[in-house]
Design a protein around this motif. Structure first.
Motif, PDB file in Angstrom:
ATOM      1  N   ILE A  26       1.654   4.529 -10.523  1.00 47.74           N
ATOM      2  CA  ILE A  26       1.757   3.599 -11.654  1.00 47.74           C
ATOM      3  C   ILE A  26       3.182   3.082 -11.794  1.00 47.74           C
ATOM      4  O   ILE A  26       3.419   1.891 -12.039  1.00 47.74           O
ATOM      5  CB  ILE A  26       1.302   4.284 -12.949  1.00 47.74           C
ATOM      6  CG1 ILE A  26      -0.200   4.589 -12.873  1.00 47.74           C
ATOM      7  CG2 ILE A  26       1.614   3.426 -14.170  1.00 47.74           C
ATOM      8  CD1 ILE A  26      -0.723   5.401 -14.043  1.00 47.74           C
ATOM      9  N   CYS A  27       4.148   3.965 -11.600  1.00 45.60           N
ATOM     10  CA  CYS A  27       5.558   3.587 -11.684  1.00 45.60           C
ATOM     11  C   CYS A  27       5.895   2.525 -10.634  1.00 45.60           C
ATOM     12  O   CYS A  27       6.561   1.528 -10.926  1.00 45.60           O
ATOM     13  CB  CYS A  27       6.440   4.817 -11.511  1.00 45.60           C
ATOM     14  SG  CYS A  27       8.215   4.468 -11.633  1.00 45.60           S
ATOM     15  N   LEU A  28       5.404   2.740  -9.407  1.00 49.46           N
ATOM     16  CA  LEU A  28       5.657   1.775  -8.330  1.00 49.46           C
ATOM     17  C   LEU A  28       4.990   0.437  -8.622  1.00 49.46           C
ATOM     18  O   LEU A  28       5.590  -0.627  -8.404  1.00 49.46           O
ATOM     19  CB  LEU A  28       5.141   2.334  -6.999  1.00 49.46           C
ATOM     20  CG  LEU A  28       5.997   3.407  -6.330  1.00 49.46           C
ATOM     21  CD1 LEU A  28       5.279   3.972  -5.106  1.00 49.46           C
ATOM     22  CD2 LEU A  28       7.353   2.835  -5.919  1.00 49.46           C
ATOM     23  N   VAL A  86       0.836  -1.195   0.000  1.00 48.34           N
ATOM     24  CA  VAL A  86       0.000   0.000   0.000  1.00 48.34           C
ATOM     25  C   VAL A  86       0.873   1.249   0.000  1.00 48.34           C
ATOM     26  O   VAL A  86       2.055   1.212   0.361  1.00 48.34           O
ATOM     27  CB  VAL A  86      -0.954   0.033   1.225  1.00 48.34           C
ATOM     28  CG1 VAL A  86      -1.877  -1.164   1.210  1.00 48.34           C
ATOM     29  CG2 VAL A  86      -0.164   0.080   2.527  1.00 48.34           C
ATOM     30  N   ALA A  87       0.282   2.350  -0.414  1.00 51.25           N
ATOM     31  CA  ALA A  87       0.974   3.637  -0.444  1.00 51.25           C
ATOM     32  C   ALA A  87      -0.010   4.716   0.006  1.00 51.25           C
ATOM     33  O   ALA A  87      -1.224   4.474   0.079  1.00 51.25           O
ATOM     34  CB  ALA A  87       1.471   3.928  -1.865  1.00 51.25           C
ATOM     35  N   PRO A  88       0.478   5.909   0.349  1.00 54.57           N
ATOM     36  CA  PRO A  88      -0.428   6.988   0.755  1.00 54.57           C
ATOM     37  C   PRO A  88      -1.492   7.260  -0.305  1.00 54.57           C
ATOM     38  O   PRO A  88      -1.216   7.194  -1.512  1.00 54.57           O
ATOM     39  CB  PRO A  88       0.504   8.189   0.922  1.00 54.57           C
ATOM     40  CG  PRO A  88       1.842   7.590   1.218  1.00 54.57           C
ATOM     41  CD  PRO A  88       1.889   6.324   0.411  1.00 54.57           C
ATOM     42  N   ALA A  89      -2.699   7.566   0.133  1.00 52.22           N
ATOM     43  CA  ALA A  89      -3.813   7.775  -0.793  1.00 52.22           C
ATOM     44  C   ALA A  89      -3.582   8.950  -1.731  1.00 52.22           C
ATOM     45  O   ALA A  89      -4.105   8.977  -2.850  1.00 52.22           O
ATOM     46  CB  ALA A  89      -5.111   7.973  -0.010  1.00 52.22           C
ATOM     47  N   ASP A  90      -2.799   9.930  -1.267  1.00 51.00           N
ATOM     48  CA  ASP A  90      -2.585  11.116  -2.097  1.00 51.00           C
ATOM     49  C   ASP A  90      -1.324  11.010  -2.958  1.00 51.00           C
ATOM     50  O   ASP A  90      -0.864  12.011  -3.511  1.00 51.00           O
ATOM     51  CB  ASP A  90      -2.519  12.378  -1.222  1.00 51.00           C
ATOM     52  CG  ASP A  90      -1.401  12.302  -0.187  1.00 51.00           C
ATOM     53  OD1 ASP A  90      -0.750  11.236  -0.068  1.00 51.00           O
ATOM     54  OD2 ASP A  90      -1.162  13.319   0.499  1.00 51.00           O
ATOM     55  N   LEU A  91      -0.774   9.817  -3.073  1.00 47.53           N
ATOM     56  CA  LEU A  91       0.407   9.639  -3.928  1.00 47.53           C
ATOM     57  C   LEU A  91       0.038   9.985  -5.370  1.00 47.53           C
ATOM     58  O   LEU A  91      -0.976   9.508  -5.890  1.00 47.53           O
ATOM     59  CB  LEU A  91       0.884   8.188  -3.858  1.00 47.53           C
ATOM     60  CG  LEU A  91       2.230   7.873  -4.518  1.00 47.53           C
ATOM     61  CD1 LEU A  91       3.371   8.485  -3.716  1.00 47.53           C
ATOM     62  CD2 LEU A  91       2.420   6.361  -4.635  1.00 47.53           C
TER      63      LEU A  91
END
Length: 201
Positions: free
Chosen positions: A135-137, A124-129
């Protein structure tokens, strides 16, 4: 009547309890539980002492005891084999066993359990990423986790990974949520037997 298998679990909220209760239901196995162990290690020791018949664990946590032939794998709660040298490639999976029962309802329960257990680990990543970074990640993770060398290295270390892209993970989670009304009564019934004192504690 068949003699029930005795399962060990820490408590009714543990992954082991859920996987054993639902797996046994899917295969129509008579069973009872002994709960109250302080750790997953304690459940494995209970099996070694002969207090219980079966415990549920991940491969990495019990690999050394398997290699020393102190514990014997009976079945994999997975769709495919681990591919590890210490586990026979002929070891059956829950899905194979459920298919052999030729019961559509129990097969569906087995498939849902696999999705449930497979959906409890997410990147998971921060919602505001920002979307381009997200997409890159996602692409970088997909490339890394599906690399044959990475897959082989993880399996050789008893840590197999079955990568699912975001769309598949979301689809699996929705399937699990939709099937919860079917799974919940199975787990609740096993827990209720404990509360009524009909299983060991």
């Amino acid at each position: 009547a068949p003699v029930p298998l005795v399962f060990a679990a820490r408590n009714v909220a543990s992954t082991s309890f859920v996987s054993l209760a639902v797996g046994a239901y899917a295969l129509n196995l008579p069973h009872e539980f002994v709960v109250g162990y302080e750790s997953n290690r304690a459940t494995r020791l209970a099996a070694l002492r002969g207090e219980v018949d079966v415990v549920s664990m991940d491969l990495s946590s019990g690999l050394k005891r398997i290699e020393r032939q102190e514990l014997r794998p009976l079945m994999q709660i997975s769709e495919r084999g681990y591919g590890h040298a210490s586990v026979s490639p002929d070891l059956p999976t829950l899905l194979q066993k459920a298919k052999n029962r030729i019961d559509p309802h129990r097969l569906r329960i087995a498939q849902t359990l696999l999705k449930l257990l497979g959906s409890n680990r997410l990147f998971v990543a921060p919602a505001d990423l920002p979307t381009p970074i997200s997409i890159c990640l996602q692409n970088a993770l997909a490339q890394t986790l599906t690399s044959p060398s990475v897959v082989q290295a993880l399996e050789s270390r008893a840590a197999p990974i079955d990568y699912a892209p975001r769309a598949q993970a979301v689809s699996d989670l929705h399937a699990v949520y939709a099937a919860l009304p079917e799974l919940a009564p199975i787990v609740a019934a096993a827990a209720d037997r404990l509360r009524r004192g009909t299983d060991g504690q």
